[in-house]
Every structure is written in structure tokens, then in C-alpha cells.
Design a protein around this motif. Structure first.
Motif, PDB file in Angstrom:
ATOM      1  N   GLU A  83       0.827  -1.197   0.000  1.00  0.00           N
ATOM      2  CA  GLU A  83       0.000   0.000   0.000  1.00  0.00           C
ATOM      3  C   GLU A  83       0.868   1.257   0.000  1.00  0.00           C
ATOM      4  OE1 GLU A  83      -0.265  -2.477   2.161  1.00  0.00           O
ATOM      5  OE2 GLU A  83      -2.332  -3.176   2.245  1.00  0.00           O
ATOM      6  N   TRP A  88      -3.287   4.189   2.404  1.00  0.00           N
ATOM      7  CA  TRP A  88      -3.499   4.206   3.854  1.00  0.00           C
ATOM      8  C   TRP A  88      -4.431   5.352   4.242  1.00  0.00           C
ATOM      9  CZ3 TRP A  88      -2.589  -0.227   5.562  1.00  0.00           C
ATOM     10  CH2 TRP A  88      -1.421  -0.933   5.337  1.00  0.00           C
ATOM     11  N   LYS A  91      -7.950   4.556   3.423  1.00  0.00           N
ATOM     12  CA  LYS A  91      -8.471   3.616   4.413  1.00  0.00           C
ATOM     13  C   LYS A  91      -8.868   4.346   5.699  1.00  0.00           C
ATOM     14  CE  LYS A  91      -7.422  -0.770   4.745  1.00  0.00           C
ATOM     15  NZ  LYS A  91      -6.749  -2.042   4.914  1.00  0.00           N
ATOM     16  N   GLU A 143      -6.557  -1.732  11.610  1.00  0.00           N
ATOM     17  CA  GLU A 143      -6.580  -1.966  10.171  1.00  0.00           C
ATOM     18  C   GLU A 143      -5.370  -1.390   9.429  1.00  0.00           C
ATOM     19  OE1 GLU A 143     -10.282  -1.379   8.141  1.00  0.00           O
ATOM     20  OE2 GLU A 143     -11.419  -1.763   9.972  1.00  0.00           O
ATOM     21  N   VAL A 144      -4.665  -0.482  10.045  1.00  0.00           N
ATOM     22  CA  VAL A 144      -3.474   0.105   9.421  1.00  0.00           C
ATOM     23  C   VAL A 144      -2.283  -0.246  10.322  1.00  0.00           C
ATOM     24  CG1 VAL A 144      -2.382   2.216   8.583  1.00  0.00           C
ATOM     25  CG2 VAL A 144      -4.871   1.978   8.467  1.00  0.00           C
ATOM     26  N   LEU A 147       0.510   2.319  11.430  1.00  0.00           N
ATOM     27  CA  LEU A 147       0.020   3.569  12.006  1.00  0.00           C
ATOM     28  C   LEU A 147       0.303   3.592  13.508  1.00  0.00           C
ATOM     29  CD1 LEU A 147      -1.749   6.142  11.348  1.00  0.00           C
ATOM     30  CD2 LEU A 147      -3.679   4.805  12.189  1.00  0.00           C
ATOM     31  N   LEU A 172       2.105   7.600  10.039  1.00  0.00           N
ATOM     32  CA  LEU A 172       2.260   6.433   9.176  1.00  0.00           C
ATOM     33  C   LEU A 172       3.752   6.198   9.041  1.00  0.00           C
ATOM     34  CD1 LEU A 172      -0.243   7.111   6.261  1.00  0.00           C
ATOM     35  CD2 LEU A 172      -0.294   5.188   7.833  1.00  0.00           C
TER      36      LEU A 172
END
Length: 177
Positions: A83, A88, A91, A143-144, A147, A172
Motif C-alpha cells: 500500500e 493508507w 483507508k 486496520e493500518v 500507524l 504512518l
């Protein structure tokens, strides 16, 4: 039976009645407050045990026997993702929209790291109630995987206002090729 109970309660006087009320409040606290926390603790303990077993089964001697270069390479492999930054961010915005959190204008800044890992800092003002914002942050961090939550501040205009203005600083972590 109720008559006998009333008689016993009347004989207790105010200290006995207070003790009964405290005993009842303790029972309510135990069932409503403590039991759910114990159940959550059990779930988290099992989750940690599973993760530890998976880590040991993946490479049992890696942590003890690997060279510093191999450990560093394993660290960087975690951040090798297909990704891009825009993926990101898309998302994050989708998670916010799904959770009913309003995102206002955000501030983005790329910070070069000394090694191969850079930070894409995101100053994100959020609007919603506390539960929505908490759910958004929890889901975003789940989900990330690259992060991190660096800073968080809440503000309410009035004490009884359900809406909370939140400033979140997220990062990030991006691996440089």
C-alpha cells in the motif's frame, strides 16, 4: 415472610440499613463493573498467549540467536507493504466515514528518519462523540498496521455536550526503498 423481613429491617436501625445498601451496591458493582473487566482480561490474556505461541512457532530461536543485522532486516520487513501513503489515507477516511466521525482539514508532513524508516505525520481534527472517536482510533490502529497514535487531546464546549472536539496526531511509518 415480608412482614418478618420488615421487622428485621426496622430492628437494624439506620447503621444496619446503610450496611445493607452498601452491600447491595457492592453486589451491583461486582456484576456490572468487575465481571466484564475480568472477562476482557481473560480474552486479552488468551490473545497474548496465542500471539506468543505463534511467534515461538514461527522461529523459536530467532530472538536469541539472530545477528543484529538479521533483527534489523526482520524489523524493516514488517514495514514492507504494498500500500502507498494514499491507500493508507483512503483507508483512514473510510474508517472515519463508517464510524460517523467527521474529519476536518488535516495537516500532513513527511519527516525523514535517520534510517530507512520515514514518518508521515498527520494532524487530524476529529468531530463526534467520545465513543465514535474511540472506535475510529481503535479500528484505524487495527486496520493500518504501520500507524501509530502519537498525541490525542479532547475538548468539549460545555460539560453536558455529547460532541467532543478532538485533535489527533497520527504517524504512518513508511519504509524508504
Amino acid at each position: 415472610m415480608p412482614r418478618a423481613l420488615n421487622t428485621v429491617i426496622e430492628r437494624l436501625g439506620w447503621p444496619g440499613k446503610l450496611a445493607l445498601v452498601l452491600l447491595a451496591a457492592t453486589a451491583v458493582f461486582l456484576e456490572a463493573g468487575l465481571r466484564p473487566l475480568e472477562a476482557q482480561n481473560e480474552r486479552l490474556t488468551r490473545s497474548i498467549e496465542r500471539a506468543t505461541q505463534q511467534l515461538r512457532s514461527a522461529d523459536p530461536g530467532f530472538v536469541r540467536t539472530a545477528s543484529p543485522q538479521a533483527k534489523l532486516a526482520a524489523f524493516y520487513r514488517f514495514f514492507q507493504r504494498e500500500e502507498s501513503i494514499t491507500d493508507w489515507l483512503a483507508k483512514l477516511y473510510a474508517i472515519a466515514e463508517k464510524g460517523g466521525v467527521s474529519l476536518r482539514v488535516a495537516d500532513y508532513q513527511l519527516v525523514r528518519g535517520p534510517g530507512r524508516l520515514d514518518r508521515y505525520e498527520i494532524a487530524l481534527p476529529l468531530a463526534g462523540d467520545y465513543a465514535q472517536i474511540r472506535a475510529f482510533l481503535e479500528n484505524a490502529l487495527l486496520e493500518v498496521p504501520v500507524l501509530s497514535l502519537d498525541q490525542l487531546s479532547f475538548r468539549r464546549k460545555r460539560s453536558n455536550d455529547p460532541a467532543v472536539e478532538t485533535n489527533a496526531r497520527l504517524s504512518l511509518h513508511i519504509l524508504r526503498p
